[in-house]
Enzyme design. Structure first.
Site, PDB file in Angstrom:
ATOM      1  N   ASP A  79       0.854  -1.191   0.000  1.00  0.00           N
ATOM      2  CA  ASP A  79       0.000   0.000   0.000  1.00  0.00           C
ATOM      3  C   ASP A  79       0.893   1.244   0.000  1.00  0.00           C
ATOM      4  O   ASP A  79       2.100   1.147   0.171  1.00  0.00           O
ATOM      5  CB  ASP A  79      -0.955   0.010   1.205  1.00  0.00           C
ATOM      6  CG  ASP A  79      -0.242  -0.217   2.517  1.00  0.00           C
ATOM      7  OD1 ASP A  79       0.922   0.227   2.656  1.00  0.00           O
ATOM      8  OD2 ASP A  79      -0.826  -0.844   3.406  1.00  0.00           O
ATOM      9  N   ASP A  81       1.422   4.954   1.738  1.00  0.00           N
ATOM     10  CA  ASP A  81       1.049   5.853   2.833  1.00  0.00           C
ATOM     11  C   ASP A  81       1.597   7.244   2.529  1.00  0.00           C
ATOM     12  O   ASP A  81       2.693   7.389   1.979  1.00  0.00           O
ATOM     13  CB  ASP A  81       1.649   5.350   4.152  1.00  0.00           C
ATOM     14  CG  ASP A  81       1.236   3.916   4.439  1.00  0.00           C
ATOM     15  OD1 ASP A  81       0.036   3.678   4.563  1.00  0.00           O
ATOM     16  OD2 ASP A  81       2.120   3.037   4.481  1.00  0.00           O
ATOM     17  N   ASP A 168       8.689   4.259  13.342  1.00  0.00           N
ATOM     18  CA  ASP A 168       9.221   3.126  14.090  1.00  0.00           C
ATOM     19  C   ASP A 168      10.656   2.764  13.703  1.00  0.00           C
ATOM     20  O   ASP A 168      11.561   2.785  14.526  1.00  0.00           O
ATOM     21  CB  ASP A 168       8.277   1.910  13.982  1.00  0.00           C
ATOM     22  CG  ASP A 168       7.988   1.496  12.547  1.00  0.00           C
ATOM     23  OD1 ASP A 168       8.352   2.236  11.608  1.00  0.00           O
ATOM     24  OD2 ASP A 168       7.389   0.408  12.351  1.00  0.00           O
TER      25      ASP A 168
HETATM   26  P1  ATP Z   1       3.391  -2.608   5.093  1.00  0.00           P
HETATM   27  O1  ATP Z   1       2.227  -1.668   4.794  1.00  0.00           O
HETATM   28  O2  ATP Z   1       4.105  -3.098   3.905  1.00  0.00           O
HETATM   29  O3  ATP Z   1       3.021  -3.672   6.064  1.00  0.00           O
HETATM   30  P2  ATP Z   1       4.440  -0.263   6.342  1.00  0.00           P
HETATM   31  O4  ATP Z   1       5.813   0.064   6.867  1.00  0.00           O
HETATM   32  O5  ATP Z   1       3.901   0.642   5.288  1.00  0.00           O
HETATM   33  O6  ATP Z   1       4.482  -1.764   5.875  1.00  0.00           O
HETATM   34  P3  ATP Z   1       2.133   0.471   7.848  1.00  0.00           P
HETATM   35  O7  ATP Z   1       1.503  -0.243   8.987  1.00  0.00           O
HETATM   36  O8  ATP Z   1       1.373   0.681   6.597  1.00  0.00           O
HETATM   37  O9  ATP Z   1       3.478  -0.304   7.576  1.00  0.00           O
HETATM   38  O10 ATP Z   1       2.611   1.862   8.440  1.00  0.00           O
HETATM   39  C1  ATP Z   1       3.047   2.933   7.618  1.00  0.00           C
HETATM   40  C2  ATP Z   1       4.194   3.663   8.272  1.00  0.00           C
HETATM   41  O11 ATP Z   1       3.746   4.245   9.503  1.00  0.00           O
HETATM   42  C3  ATP Z   1       5.373   2.798   8.671  1.00  0.00           C
HETATM   43  O12 ATP Z   1       6.238   2.588   7.593  1.00  0.00           O
HETATM   44  C4  ATP Z   1       6.007   3.623   9.768  1.00  0.00           C
HETATM   45  O13 ATP Z   1       6.753   4.687   9.231  1.00  0.00           O
HETATM   46  C5  ATP Z   1       4.791   4.202  10.456  1.00  0.00           C
HETATM   47  N1  ATP Z   1       4.336   3.353  11.576  1.00  0.00           N
HETATM   48  C6  ATP Z   1       3.446   2.330  11.522  1.00  0.00           C
HETATM   49  N2  ATP Z   1       3.246   1.803  12.739  1.00  0.00           N
HETATM   50  C7  ATP Z   1       4.019   2.496  13.598  1.00  0.00           C
HETATM   51  C8  ATP Z   1       4.238   2.448  15.002  1.00  0.00           C
HETATM   52  N3  ATP Z   1       3.626   1.547  15.755  1.00  0.00           N
HETATM   53  N4  ATP Z   1       5.102   3.343  15.539  1.00  0.00           N
HETATM   54  C9  ATP Z   1       5.710   4.270  14.775  1.00  0.00           C
HETATM   55  N5  ATP Z   1       5.544   4.364  13.455  1.00  0.00           N
HETATM   56  C10 ATP Z   1       4.715   3.507  12.859  1.00  0.00           C
HETATM   57 MG    MG Z   2       1.965   0.587   4.527  1.00  0.00          MG
END
Ligand code: ATP
Ligand code: MG
Length: 463
Positions: A79, A81, A168
């Site tokens: 996805d 963001d 994170d």
């Molecule tokens: P994927 O969507 O492929 O699982 P992602 O890294 O994009 O991985 P998401 O859950 O979509 O994960 O979160 C988007 C972004 O938000 C992350 O890349 C990170 O920068 C931030 N993020 C998500 N969860 C947390 C958290 N618990 N604490 C701090 N930052 C977070």
């Molecule tokens: Mg994501």
């Protein structure tokens, strides 16, 4: 010393000690377009539209997180963001098809057909010194923390560099701008991508205490990307794993799906076990594993191997199946206890399922749409042995026959039961209607009897 110089010294000292340490947001290393591989071609149209629209409204907006990380690694993001300096209300105002969601962490979902783009307002540091009383009030209103350091409200807004420090992992804090096509790296994410390292941003213990789910994210990305966990990021994991019990059971349900159903379930599970992160989520199963319940470890691992293989082949997977596998060793144990107390087989199974699921809801809340099929999958394990008369034909029409049958095969594969029954059902499904009749006559009579309880019920008193 004159009184005025004492006052001056006091002012200096109180300034030094009463104010929080000055927070210095990191500055960016800018990676120009010709030095990275993120191309607009690979970014989905909806995400680009959202960024453009926000830019037109005068806001900054970047692609961030998994979208940038996966494109830099040459993969296909799940996805996209977006991070912006527009507040959720301002984002909401810019898109008719949007809504603000979340309370602990407010974000905006912008919908394009079936697609949803997540737009997050830049977060600021919670310990940043406030410059005015009104600012202070606002920060209190948008920020809340428990005694253990967990942030129960994380809605303090800030600048892009503050936002980077609030994310994170370093590899998740890379920002792509579709204005100048550069990647902005505030926390060394590019270096860690190159070195294949999972590194938490800031002080690991503080960041895990703020949000214990970050520990799960560390192991999830380590498994998904096959990266090493940096030493300081790794050190507190085992010690702080019990903090996961503070996370709401509803949030945990989504996290478990991401952990175990993203294609690297087995590796993720192994890391969860290594750092004690499985136990707070599935305490009853962990108890079975600690007691070296035969076949418990094998069936969980085999279940994850099968799920990973299905995902690799683009076959559908359901959370009901994987949850049914994880809780099966506990269901089996309790089923036996209830059977031994004299309850007949199927009602005993219902009672066992009820007990196990009720307890499980305390740590991971499994919605009914999954717990109902889980109960059926478990019940089918008893019913699949009883095949005489019309039973087998009727079972083929059962809503969850396929899942129950797959579960049976898994139990055989894991060595929990003798192989044979799975093969019989496979042949029965494929057989012509006439052959099916013959197959039914060959079933050993013992297979058709319900299991009886060991303890006899007390005889009825004569009236
Ligand atoms: P994927 O969507 O492929 O699982 P992602 O890294 O994009 O991985 P998401 O859950 O979509 O994960 O979160 C988007 C972004 O938000 C992350 O890349 C990170 O920068 C931030 N993020 C998500 N969860 C947390 C958290 N618990 N604490 C701090 N930052 C977070
Ligand atoms: Mg994501």
């Amino acid at each position: 010393m004159t009184s005025s110089s004492v006052t001056g010294l006091w002012k200096k000292l109180s300034n030094k000690f009463s104010k929080p340490t000055q927070y210095a947001p990191p500055s960016a290393t800018i990676i120009p377009r010709d030095e990275h591989c993120v191309s607009r071609k690979h970014i989905n149209d909806a995400a680009i539209k959202v960024i453009r629209r926000l830019n037109e409204e005068g806001f900054d907006a970047y692609l961030v997180g998994g979208g940038v990380r996966d494109l830099l690694l040459g993969g296909q993001p799940k996805d996209f963001d977006i991070a912006t300096n527009a507040t959720p209300e301002q984002v909401r105002g810019a898109f008719r098809n949007s809504r603000i969601i979340g309370r602990r962490f407010r974000i905006v979902h912008v919908r394009f057909g079936s697609e949803i783009i997540e737009v997050t307002t830049f977060r600021g540091g919670h310990d940043a010194p406030s410059t005015s009383a009104s600012n202070n009030v606002q920060r209190n209103k948008h920020s809340a923390r428990t005694e253990s350091g967990m942030l129960t409200r994380d809605n303090v807004y800030g600048s892009v560099n503050e936002d980077a420090a609030r994310r994170d992992l370093t590899i998740n804090a890379l920002y792509y701008s579709s204005r100048d096509f550069c990647v902005y790296d505030y926390v060394g994410g590019m270096r860690d991508l190159e070195q294949k390292l999972i590194r938490i941003i800031g002080d690991p213990e503080t960041r895990y205490r703020e949000d214990p789910v970050r520990m799960l994210r560390v192991v999830r990305f380590a498994a998904k990307l096959n990266f090493d966990i940096e030493q300081h990021t790794e050190e507190p994991l085992k010690r702080l794993a019990p903090l996961l019990t503070d996370i709401s059971a509803a949030r945990m349900f989504d996290e478990v799906i991401k952990l175990l159903m993203s294609g690297q379930g087995l590796q993720t599970y192994a890391l969860m076990q290594r750092y004690g992160l499985f136990s707070p989520l599935f305490p009853s199963t962990q108890k079975m594993l600690n007691q070296h319940e035969p076949a418990a470890e094998t069936i969980i691992q085999q279940g994850l191997i099968n799920t990973d293989a299905r995902i690799a082949e683009n076959k559908p997977v359901t959370p009901a199946f994987i949850y049914a596998v994880i809780l099966w060793p506990v269901v089996k144990r309790i089923h036996k206890e209830i059977l031994d107390s004299g309850v007949p087989e199927i009602p005993a199974l219902h009672q066992a399922a009820e007990r196990v699921l009720r307890k499980q809801q305390l740590t991971v809340a499994i919605p009914k749409r999954f717990s109902l099929p889980m109960r059926d999958i478990w019940e089918l394990q008893s019913r699949l042995t009883r095949r005489s008369g019309k039973r087998a034909e009727l079972l083929l029409d059962h809503r969850y026959f396929r899942a129950g049958f797959d579960f049976l095969l898994l139990r055989e594969q894991a060595g929990e039961i003798e192989p044979g029954l799975g093969q019989w059902w496979l042949a029965f499904q494929e057989a012509h209607i006439d052959t099916r009749g013959a197959m039914l006559t060959q079933i050993p009579a013992s297979d058709d009897k319900p299991r009886t309880s060991r303890r006899r019920r007390s005889p009825r008193k004569p009236r």
